[in-house]
Scaffold this motif. Sequence first.
Motif, PDB file in Angstrom:
ATOM      1  N   ILE A  48     -25.502  49.982  -6.050  1.00  0.00           N
ATOM      2  CA  ILE A  48     -26.281  51.242  -7.431  1.00  0.00           C
ATOM      3  C   ILE A  48     -27.621  51.257  -7.017  1.00  0.00           C
ATOM      4  O   ILE A  48     -28.199  51.936  -7.240  1.00  0.00           O
ATOM      5  N   LEU A  49     -27.904  49.727  -7.236  1.00  0.00           N
ATOM      6  CA  LEU A  49     -28.911  49.476  -8.178  1.00  0.00           C
ATOM      7  C   LEU A  49     -30.380  49.874  -7.381  1.00  0.00           C
ATOM      8  O   LEU A  49     -31.131  50.128  -7.474  1.00  0.00           O
ATOM      9  N   THR A  50     -29.529  48.635  -6.060  1.00  0.00           N
ATOM     10  CA  THR A  50     -30.491  49.406  -4.612  1.00  0.00           C
ATOM     11  C   THR A  50     -30.582  51.171  -4.324  1.00  0.00           C
ATOM     12  O   THR A  50     -31.880  50.983  -3.726  1.00  0.00           O
ATOM     13  N   GLN A  57     -33.987  45.236  -4.190  1.00  0.00           N
ATOM     14  CA  GLN A  57     -33.396  44.827  -3.071  1.00  0.00           C
ATOM     15  C   GLN A  57     -32.641  43.538  -3.485  1.00  0.00           C
ATOM     16  O   GLN A  57     -32.610  43.103  -4.097  1.00  0.00           O
ATOM     17  N   CYS A  58     -32.151  43.311  -2.351  1.00  0.00           N
ATOM     18  CA  CYS A  58     -31.108  42.654  -2.326  1.00  0.00           C
ATOM     19  C   CYS A  58     -31.115  41.839  -0.942  1.00  0.00           C
ATOM     20  O   CYS A  58     -31.453  42.098   0.116  1.00  0.00           O
ATOM     21  N   LEU A  59     -30.738  40.349  -1.166  1.00  0.00           N
ATOM     22  CA  LEU A  59     -31.211  39.318   0.204  1.00  0.00           C
ATOM     23  C   LEU A  59     -29.549  39.188   0.066  1.00  0.00           C
ATOM     24  O   LEU A  59     -29.158  38.447  -1.137  1.00  0.00           O
ATOM     25  N   VAL A  60     -29.188  38.474   0.659  1.00  0.00           N
ATOM     26  CA  VAL A  60     -28.045  37.773   1.252  1.00  0.00           C
ATOM     27  C   VAL A  60     -27.833  36.944   1.478  1.00  0.00           C
ATOM     28  O   VAL A  60     -28.387  36.151   2.530  1.00  0.00           O
ATOM     29  N   GLY A  61     -27.507  35.786   1.040  1.00  0.00           N
ATOM     30  CA  GLY A  61     -26.682  34.667   1.076  1.00  0.00           C
ATOM     31  C   GLY A  61     -26.432  34.320  -0.384  1.00  0.00           C
ATOM     32  O   GLY A  61     -26.037  33.969  -0.838  1.00  0.00           O
ATOM     33  N   GLU A  62     -26.375  32.420   0.629  1.00  0.00           N
ATOM     34  CA  GLU A  62     -25.888  31.811  -0.304  1.00  0.00           C
ATOM     35  C   GLU A  62     -26.889  29.983  -1.193  1.00  0.00           C
ATOM     36  O   GLU A  62     -26.307  29.680  -2.579  1.00  0.00           O
ATOM     37  N   ASN A  63     -27.016  29.704  -0.070  1.00  0.00           N
ATOM     38  CA  ASN A  63     -28.083  28.996  -0.434  1.00  0.00           C
ATOM     39  C   ASN A  63     -30.019  29.389  -0.349  1.00  0.00           C
ATOM     40  O   ASN A  63     -29.933  29.684   0.960  1.00  0.00           O
ATOM     41  N   PHE A  64     -30.352  29.817  -1.172  1.00  0.00           N
ATOM     42  CA  PHE A  64     -31.933  30.371  -1.228  1.00  0.00           C
ATOM     43  C   PHE A  64     -32.828  29.104  -1.211  1.00  0.00           C
ATOM     44  O   PHE A  64     -34.246  29.936  -1.435  1.00  0.00           O
ATOM     45  N   THR A  65     -32.898  28.113  -1.167  1.00  0.00           N
ATOM     46  CA  THR A  65     -33.530  27.307  -1.076  1.00  0.00           C
ATOM     47  C   THR A  65     -35.136  27.798  -0.061  1.00  0.00           C
ATOM     48  O   THR A  65     -35.822  26.868  -0.815  1.00  0.00           O
ATOM     49  N   ASP A  66     -34.486  27.466   1.153  1.00  0.00           N
ATOM     50  CA  ASP A  66     -35.122  28.083   2.275  1.00  0.00           C
ATOM     51  C   ASP A  66     -35.254  29.425   2.718  1.00  0.00           C
ATOM     52  O   ASP A  66     -35.437  29.394   4.476  1.00  0.00           O
ATOM     53  N   HIS A  67     -34.463  30.077   2.153  1.00  0.00           N
ATOM     54  CA  HIS A  67     -35.157  31.446   2.134  1.00  0.00           C
ATOM     55  C   HIS A  67     -36.408  32.064   2.430  1.00  0.00           C
ATOM     56  O   HIS A  67     -36.998  32.418   0.640  1.00  0.00           O
ATOM     57  N   ASP A  68     -37.147  32.358   3.450  1.00  0.00           N
ATOM     58  CA  ASP A  68     -37.965  32.704   3.471  1.00  0.00           C
ATOM     59  C   ASP A  68     -38.977  33.888   3.008  1.00  0.00           C
ATOM     60  O   ASP A  68     -39.862  33.873   1.882  1.00  0.00           O
ATOM     61  N   GLU A  69     -37.854  34.826   2.586  1.00  0.00           N
ATOM     62  CA  GLU A  69     -38.717  36.034   1.969  1.00  0.00           C
ATOM     63  C   GLU A  69     -38.465  35.788   0.726  1.00  0.00           C
ATOM     64  O   GLU A  69     -39.470  36.422   0.243  1.00  0.00           O
ATOM     65  N   LEU A  70     -37.466  35.602   0.001  1.00  0.00           N
ATOM     66  CA  LEU A  70     -37.076  35.425  -1.235  1.00  0.00           C
ATOM     67  C   LEU A  70     -38.320  33.862  -2.266  1.00  0.00           C
ATOM     68  O   LEU A  70     -39.111  34.814  -3.133  1.00  0.00           O
ATOM     69  N   ASN A  71     -38.807  32.925  -0.630  1.00  0.00           N
ATOM     70  CA  ASN A  71     -39.650  32.299  -1.059  1.00  0.00           C
ATOM     71  C   ASN A  71     -41.173  32.861  -1.163  1.00  0.00           C
ATOM     72  O   ASN A  71     -42.154  32.862  -2.028  1.00  0.00           O
TER      73      ASN A  71
END
Length: 204
Positions: A48-50, A57-71
């Motif tokens: 509903i937000l996106t 925006q929504c990014l899917v995952g569990e561990n985002f430490t090495d998530h290229d898009e988020l970083n």
Amino acid sequence: MRSRYCIQCQKAHKACLCSTIVPLSSAVELIILQHPTEVRKPAGTARILTLSLKNAQCLVGENFTDHDELNALLREPDVCHYVLYPGDDSECVGVIEPPQTEQQRRRVILLDGTWKKAYKMWQLSTNLHSLPRLHLPESLQGDYRIRKAPRDNCLSTVEAGYHLLSAWQPHLDFSPLLHSFEQMIQFQLAQMPPEVRDRYPASD
């Protein structure tokens, strides 16, 4: 062969939310980190937000430490990043309201999952730990009555987004977010047998 799911809201066609969505403007940007188990849940609310907000925006995952898009987003200059996640060192959104200018944008990260899964996402995603943390007023009451919550003041992702955006931009009306949320709840209740549906309290 036609997909079972709407390509916009990603829900089953009979549960499509698109007709309830109202485009909204917000100077505050949202990044929703969604646990993989939430992606296809009929009662998920992050979409509903996106759908409603161009700068969410929504990014899917569990561990985002090495998530290229988020970083890459976290490295963008002239952006104040925050995480909406309660804790001893978090500040209430009703207290902190940093100025926003063309040179200094505000971007808030929300964790979308059950409390247990959100906690695991937080623990694993060490790139979030240095960001300022926010929490919503404890007096808020959630209306996510079709899903179990550990406390009455536990909010759905869309409710959390609504209260955050409303607190920081009181001159704007974000109530269409809650309207879409309520329409989704009513649809899910309508799919239940009457004896099950009657167990759920009516909306205030």
